[in-house]
Each structure stands twice: as C-alpha cells, then as structure tokens.
Write a protein that holds these residues in place. Structure first.
Motif, mmCIF file in Angstrom:
data_model
loop_
_atom_site.group_PDB
_atom_site.id
_atom_site.type_symbol
_atom_site.label_atom_id
_atom_site.label_comp_id
_atom_site.label_asym_id
_atom_site.label_seq_id
_atom_site.Cartn_x
_atom_site.Cartn_y
_atom_site.Cartn_z
ATOM 1 N N MET A 1 3.474 -10.180 23.948
ATOM 2 C CA MET A 1 4.657 -8.758 24.025
ATOM 3 C C MET A 1 4.734 -8.583 25.348
ATOM 4 S SD MET A 1 1.533 -6.187 22.161
ATOM 5 C CE MET A 1 2.353 -4.420 22.607
ATOM 6 N N GLN A 2 4.567 -8.276 26.537
ATOM 7 C CA GLN A 2 4.908 -8.370 27.540
ATOM 8 C C GLN A 2 6.225 -9.801 28.058
ATOM 9 O OE1 GLN A 2 2.108 -8.952 30.510
ATOM 10 N NE2 GLN A 2 1.232 -6.522 30.661
ATOM 11 N N ALA A 3 5.596 -11.167 27.332
ATOM 12 C CA ALA A 3 7.343 -11.951 28.155
ATOM 13 C C ALA A 3 8.634 -11.441 26.825
ATOM 14 C CB ALA A 3 6.992 -13.205 27.492
ATOM 15 N N VAL B 1 11.895 -10.374 28.034
ATOM 16 C CA VAL B 1 13.211 -11.311 27.336
ATOM 17 C C VAL B 1 14.370 -10.325 27.064
ATOM 18 C CG1 VAL B 1 13.712 -13.085 25.137
ATOM 19 C CG2 VAL B 1 12.183 -13.561 26.915
ATOM 20 N N GLN B 2 13.635 -9.164 26.558
ATOM 21 C CA GLN B 2 14.989 -8.513 25.693
ATOM 22 C C GLN B 2 15.511 -7.371 26.401
ATOM 23 O OE1 GLN B 2 16.060 -7.919 22.549
ATOM 24 N NE2 GLN B 2 14.422 -10.302 22.301
ATOM 25 N N ASN B 3 14.549 -7.232 28.182
ATOM 26 C CA ASN B 3 15.398 -6.915 29.294
ATOM 27 C C ASN B 3 16.381 -7.766 29.816
ATOM 28 O OD1 ASN B 3 14.617 -4.524 28.600
ATOM 29 N ND2 ASN B 3 12.138 -4.811 29.720
ATOM 30 N N ALA B 4 16.489 -9.112 29.439
ATOM 31 C CA ALA B 4 17.167 -10.090 30.142
ATOM 32 C C ALA B 4 19.095 -9.686 30.004
ATOM 33 C CB ALA B 4 17.333 -11.642 29.842
ATOM 34 N N PRO C 1 20.551 -14.580 19.521
ATOM 35 C CA PRO C 1 19.818 -14.375 17.939
ATOM 36 C C PRO C 1 18.996 -16.348 17.641
ATOM 37 C CG PRO C 1 22.197 -14.110 17.843
ATOM 38 C CD PRO C 1 22.424 -14.320 18.990
ATOM 39 N N GLY C 2 17.816 -15.161 17.722
ATOM 40 C CA GLY C 2 16.353 -16.251 17.659
ATOM 41 C C GLY C 2 15.799 -16.472 18.573
ATOM 42 N N ASN C 3 16.702 -17.039 19.543
ATOM 43 C CA ASN C 3 15.742 -17.043 21.283
ATOM 44 C C ASN C 3 14.767 -16.263 21.841
ATOM 45 O OD1 ASN C 3 17.230 -19.590 20.938
ATOM 46 N ND2 ASN C 3 18.558 -19.019 22.011
ATOM 47 N N ALA C 4 14.986 -15.276 21.199
ATOM 48 C CA ALA C 4 14.069 -14.224 21.487
ATOM 49 C C ALA C 4 12.095 -14.467 21.609
ATOM 50 C CB ALA C 4 13.689 -12.722 21.558
ATOM 51 N N VAL C 5 11.615 -14.796 20.448
ATOM 52 C CA VAL C 5 10.541 -15.220 20.474
ATOM 53 C C VAL C 5 9.732 -16.726 21.295
ATOM 54 C CG1 VAL C 5 8.723 -16.129 18.015
ATOM 55 C CG2 VAL C 5 10.001 -13.580 18.548
ATOM 56 N N PRO C 6 10.695 -17.561 20.548
ATOM 57 C CA PRO C 6 10.683 -18.937 20.973
ATOM 58 C C PRO C 6 10.482 -18.855 22.943
ATOM 59 C CG PRO C 6 12.182 -19.241 19.188
ATOM 60 C CD PRO C 6 12.086 -17.942 20.024
ATOM 61 N N VAL C 7 11.111 -18.362 23.656
ATOM 62 C CA VAL C 7 11.614 -17.621 24.860
ATOM 63 C C VAL C 7 10.503 -17.541 25.973
ATOM 64 C CG1 VAL C 7 12.353 -17.021 27.211
ATOM 65 C CG2 VAL C 7 13.918 -18.232 24.865
ATOM 66 N N ALA C 8 9.779 -16.608 24.575
ATOM 67 C CA ALA C 8 8.650 -15.127 24.865
ATOM 68 C C ALA C 8 7.982 -15.859 25.535
ATOM 69 C CB ALA C 8 8.459 -14.023 23.994
#
Length: 89
Positions: free
Chosen positions: A28-30, A34-37, A46-53
C-alpha cells in the motif's frame, strides 16, 4: 476479498517469513508513492503502478531471520492464520 486469494496471500507471506499485514502495508505504501510520482513518469503509465509498487516492496523486504520453529513455514503459517492443522497434529 476472495477466500482463496486471501489464503494464498497468507501462505506466500508465511513462506517469506513475513507477516501478511506487513506485506500488505508495504504494498500500500509503495502504491501510494507510485501514484504520487510525477504524472509523466514511467510508473504512472496505465498498468504500471502495481508492478512498480510490487517491485519496490520486493527490494525492501529484508531476508528472513530464522528462529526456532519459524524455520517450519507451515508452523509459521498456522500461527499467522490462527488455524489448527485439520489433521489434528
């Protein structure tokens, strides 16, 4: 959350000797980070936030410190879930 997904998540966390709540908190923190980047960053596409986190959490997770019966992943899993072994052992 589906029961199967929850059980698989808890089992995976137990295999890594990490409490499931810790893994979830780190994810959740990650994800929030990422969403605050900046909006133009690769992570925000799109589609990158979860894998990056998830990759960020994988890099943060320290190697397990094994103590006593924590070497037995099944015992750790049972303690985390507060479940009794269905075979009565």
């Amino acid at each position: 959350m589906e029961d199967t997904l929850r059980a698989n998540f808890q089992a995976a966390a137990a295999r890594d000797f990490t409490p499931a709540a810790t893994v979830l908190r780190q994810l959740m923190q990650a994800y929030v980070a990422v969403q605050n980047a900046p909006s133009g960053s690769l992570a925000r596409r799109p589609g990158n936030a979860v894998p990056v986190a998830a990759a960020a959490v994988a890099r943060l997770t320290p190697p397990p410190r094994l103590q006593g019966d924590d070497r037995d992943a099944e015992a750790l899993f049972q303690r985390q879930c507060r479940w009794k072994n269905s075979t009565g052992h």
